[in-house]
Design a protein around this motif. Structure first.
Motif, PDB file in Angstrom:
ATOM      1  N   VAL A   1      28.390 -10.758 -41.732  1.00  9.71           N
ATOM      2  CA  VAL A   1      27.942 -11.432 -42.957  1.00  9.71           C
ATOM      3  C   VAL A   1      29.072 -11.449 -43.991  1.00  9.71           C
ATOM      4  N   SER A   2      28.863 -12.186 -45.067  1.00  8.82           N
ATOM      5  CA  SER A   2      29.913 -12.340 -46.076  1.00  8.82           C
ATOM      6  C   SER A   2      30.238 -11.001 -46.748  1.00  8.82           C
ATOM      7  N   THR A   3      31.419 -10.935 -47.331  1.00 15.40           N
ATOM      8  CA  THR A   3      31.821  -9.728 -48.049  1.00 15.40           C
ATOM      9  C   THR A   3      30.845  -9.421 -49.177  1.00 15.40           C
ATOM     10  N   GLU A   4      30.375 -10.475 -49.867  1.00 13.02           N
ATOM     11  CA  GLU A   4      29.414 -10.279 -50.967  1.00 13.02           C
ATOM     12  C   GLU A   4      28.143  -9.625 -50.438  1.00 13.02           C
ATOM     13  N   MET A   5      27.670 -10.119 -49.299  1.00 12.67           N
ATOM     14  CA  MET A   5      26.442  -9.556 -48.730  1.00 12.67           C
ATOM     15  C   MET A   5      26.659  -8.118 -48.289  1.00 12.67           C
ATOM     16  N   GLN A   6      27.809  -7.852 -47.694  1.00 14.67           N
ATOM     17  CA  GLN A   6      28.108  -6.465 -47.291  1.00 14.67           C
ATOM     18  C   GLN A   6      28.114  -5.545 -48.513  1.00 14.67           C
ATOM     19  N   THR A   7      28.769  -5.987 -49.584  1.00 15.13           N
ATOM     20  CA  THR A   7      28.853  -5.174 -50.795  1.00 15.13           C
ATOM     21  C   THR A   7      27.462  -4.872 -51.340  1.00 15.13           C
ATOM     22  N   LEU A   8      26.620  -5.901 -51.325  1.00 18.94           N
ATOM     23  CA  LEU A   8      25.247  -5.744 -51.816  1.00 18.94           C
ATOM     24  C   LEU A   8      24.473  -4.743 -50.967  1.00 18.94           C
ATOM     25  N   LEU A   9      24.615  -4.858 -49.649  1.00 23.75           N
ATOM     26  CA  LEU A   9      23.868  -3.965 -48.750  1.00 23.75           C
ATOM     27  C   LEU A   9      24.378  -2.528 -48.846  1.00 23.75           C
ATOM     28  N   TRP A  10      25.699  -2.360 -48.998  1.00 27.25           N
ATOM     29  CA  TRP A  10      26.239  -0.998 -49.171  1.00 27.25           C
ATOM     30  C   TRP A  10      25.732  -0.384 -50.478  1.00 27.25           C
ATOM     31  N   ALA A  11      25.702  -1.204 -51.542  1.00 26.68           N
ATOM     32  CA  ALA A  11      25.245  -0.694 -52.846  1.00 26.68           C
ATOM     33  C   ALA A  11      23.768  -0.308 -52.777  1.00 26.68           C
ATOM     34  N   ASP A  12      22.989  -1.137 -52.092  1.00 31.17           N
ATOM     35  CA  ASP A  12      21.566  -0.840 -51.934  1.00 31.17           C
ATOM     36  C   ASP A  12      21.377   0.442 -51.124  1.00 31.17           C
ATOM     37  N   LEU A  13      22.182   0.579 -50.071  1.00 29.77           N
ATOM     38  CA  LEU A  13      22.100   1.772 -49.226  1.00 29.77           C
ATOM     39  C   LEU A  13      22.420   3.029 -50.037  1.00 29.77           C
ATOM     40  N   ARG A  14      23.477   2.941 -50.826  1.00 28.56           N
ATOM     41  CA  ARG A  14      23.861   4.094 -51.632  1.00 28.56           C
ATOM     42  C   ARG A  14      22.746   4.453 -52.626  1.00 28.56           C
ATOM     43  N   ASP A  15      22.183   3.409 -53.246  1.00 31.24           N
ATOM     44  CA  ASP A  15      21.126   3.662 -54.228  1.00 31.24           C
ATOM     45  C   ASP A  15      19.855   4.227 -53.575  1.00 31.24           C
ATOM     46  N   SER A  16      19.640   3.914 -52.306  1.00 32.08           N
ATOM     47  CA  SER A  16      18.418   4.406 -51.659  1.00 32.08           C
ATOM     48  C   SER A  16      18.471   5.916 -51.438  1.00 32.08           C
ATOM     49  N   LEU A  17      19.680   6.494 -51.356  1.00 30.57           N
ATOM     50  CA  LEU A  17      19.785   7.941 -51.143  1.00 30.57           C
ATOM     51  C   LEU A  17      20.448   8.658 -52.309  1.00 30.57           C
ATOM     52  N   ASN A  18      20.926   7.874 -53.262  1.00 30.42           N
ATOM     53  CA  ASN A  18      21.609   8.446 -54.425  1.00 30.42           C
ATOM     54  C   ASN A  18      21.336   7.502 -55.593  1.00 30.42           C
ATOM     55  N   PRO A  19      20.060   7.483 -56.068  1.00 30.38           N
ATOM     56  CA  PRO A  19      19.672   6.495 -57.078  1.00 30.38           C
ATOM     57  C   PRO A  19      20.586   6.516 -58.300  1.00 30.38           C
ATOM     58  N   ALA A  20      20.838   5.315 -58.819  1.00 27.37           N
ATOM     59  CA  ALA A  20      21.737   5.202 -59.975  1.00 27.37           C
ATOM     60  C   ALA A  20      21.094   5.730 -61.252  1.00 27.37           C
ATOM     61  N   SER A  21      19.770   5.821 -61.294  1.00 28.67           N
ATOM     62  CA  SER A  21      19.075   6.234 -62.516  1.00 28.67           C
ATOM     63  C   SER A  21      19.560   7.584 -63.035  1.00 28.67           C
ATOM     64  N   TYR A  22      19.897   7.627 -64.309  1.00 27.99           N
ATOM     65  CA  TYR A  22      20.358   8.910 -64.868  1.00 27.99           C
ATOM     66  C   TYR A  22      19.229   9.927 -64.900  1.00 27.99           C
ATOM     67  N   LEU A  23      17.984   9.448 -64.942  1.00 27.45           N
ATOM     68  CA  LEU A  23      16.845  10.380 -64.944  1.00 27.45           C
ATOM     69  C   LEU A  23      16.800  11.138 -63.614  1.00 27.45           C
ATOM     70  N   TRP A  24      16.997  10.382 -62.535  1.00 25.39           N
ATOM     71  CA  TRP A  24      17.006  11.014 -61.214  1.00 25.39           C
ATOM     72  C   TRP A  24      18.171  11.996 -61.121  1.00 25.39           C
ATOM     73  N   ARG A  25      19.329  11.556 -61.561  1.00 26.66           N
ATOM     74  CA  ARG A  25      20.528  12.400 -61.434  1.00 26.66           C
ATOM     75  C   ARG A  25      20.413  13.674 -62.278  1.00 26.66           C
ATOM     76  N   GLN A  26      19.841  13.512 -63.480  1.00 27.71           N
ATOM     77  CA  GLN A  26      19.649  14.694 -64.327  1.00 27.71           C
ATOM     78  C   GLN A  26      18.673  15.664 -63.664  1.00 27.71           C
ATOM     79  N   ALA A  27      17.611  15.104 -63.051  1.00 20.92           N
ATOM     80  CA  ALA A  27      16.611  15.962 -62.379  1.00 20.92           C
ATOM     81  C   ALA A  27      17.261  16.749 -61.246  1.00 20.92           C
ATOM     82  N   VAL A  28      18.145  16.095 -60.499  1.00 19.18           N
ATOM     83  CA  VAL A  28      18.831  16.778 -59.388  1.00 19.18           C
ATOM     84  C   VAL A  28      19.652  17.956 -59.908  1.00 19.18           C
TER      85      VAL A  28
END
Ligand code: ZN
Length: 345
Positions: A300-327
């Motif tokens: 798939v396109s580089t844009e699509m790969q970037t999107l899927l990698w970002a989604d993958l990262r967020d699924s196990l390491n959410p970007a929300s500062y609330l989540w990160r602070q809780a951790v």
């Protein structure tokens, strides 16, 4: 590293001999040892067994370092922080190692026949599509529904996550030999805490449990003194884990089993501690997405790969500062509880 140093830690690095990071950088497992390094009691804290989960584990380790001036003056206890046990996965944003091995299934005896996983055999084809699409999601759902009908939902969960040793390009592949990180863990423990007789164990993960809340998976014998200790530190939930509400799978080759084997003279008490992210489906989809990106992503396109990698990262390491602070908040409290408990054990 600077934080560990200013907390008075001794630092060691275990460089990877061949694998490179995502940006061509050198990879290593970094180790900090604090407090009484030759004490009989040692707290072992591991992050980054699964790459994407390394950010949360690292944050919990650093959070504790920053909050712990008084604790590290403890004379009876040492603390060994192992940072990024799977540095390839950490850098590349993948669960698995440079060989697509799930490190947390790799600590089996590789000289003996591997345990079979007939349930995974049935599902492998549906779980490993060449195309990432709605259709591929539908075939996973179809195959899983069929499986549940004959064998039940607990058996499905077991088939998916217990580990398998027959498909190197599959999910939860435990490897056909010891991974580099497996050898290094043995060396690290031997170098630093080989003489300990009581070891408290924390291995940080993400993906199971309620959003931002800790979830314990202890692999100590339920009737053992070690389990009793862990429950004293963290509460009775430690002994009753049902990941995603299911019967606990027959996990094979866990890091915890490696630690027990590498420290034959120590009693090792503790748990994998997960932080929940997107709920029960998160981990399952993330694993398939991770594998697909690695083996087929270039379709798939580089844009699509970037999107899927970002989604993958967020699924196990959410970007929300609330989540990160809780951790970080939970991480500091749970580390401190283990440390205080260990000092009294
Ligand atoms: Zn994990």
């Amino acid at each position: 590293m600077e934080i560990a140093q200013s907390a008075g830690a001794t630092l060691s690095h275990y460089p990877h001999p061949s694998a490179e990071g995502r940006f061509g950088e050198a990879l290593s497992i970094d180790v900090a040892h604090l407090g009484n390094r030759s004490a009989d009691r040692q707290l072992l804290v591991i992050s980054g067994t699964h790459g994407q989960e390394g950010y949360a584990g690292s944050a919990a380790q650093v959070g504790w370092l920053l909050s712990s001036e008084s604790e590290i003056a403890l004379t009876d206890v040492g603390v060994l922080l192992v940072h990024g046990l799977n540095p390839y996965g950490f850098s590349h944003g993948s669960r698995t190692t440079e060989n697509n091995v799930d490190l947390n299934r790799n600590f089996v005896d590789h000289t003996r026949p591997y345990p079979e996983n007939p349930g995974y055999e049935k599902l492998h084809h549906a779980l490993t599509p060449a195309v990432w699409s709605r259709d591929s999601f539908d075939s996973v759902s179809g195959a899983e529904a069929e499986f549940i009908e004959t064998e039940g939902v607990d058996a499905l969960f077991n088939a998916l996550v217990a580990g398998q040793y027959s498909h190197p390009d599959g999910l939860m592949f435990g490897g056909n030999r010891r991974e580099w990180s497996n050898f290094m863990l043995e060396r690290i423990l031997g170098d630093h805490i080989g003489g300990a007789s009581k070891v408290a164990f924390i291995e940080w993960h993400t993906g199971i449990g309620d959003y931002g809340k800790p979830f314990f998976l202890s692999f100590n014998d339920p009737q053992s003194e070690e389990m009793r200790q862990a429950a004293l530190w963290w509460g009775p939930d430690v002994a009753n884990a049902r990941p995603h509400g299911m019967t606990r799978p027959a996990y094979r080759g866990l890091v915890f089993y490696g630690v027990q084997a590498f420290l034959p003279n120590a009693r090792v008490a503790g748990a994998v501690i997960e932080f929940g992210t997107r709920g029960p489906e998160a981990g399952a989809v993330a694993m398939r997405q991770d594998r697909w990106l690695r083996f087929h992503g270039e379709a798939v396109s580089t844009e699509m790969q970037t999107l899927l990698w970002a989604d993958l990262r967020d699924s196990l390491n959410p970007a929300s500062y609330l989540w990160r602070q809780a951790v970080v908040d939970h991480g500091v409290v749970l580390t401190r509880a283990a440390l205080c408990g260990l000092a009294r054990w």
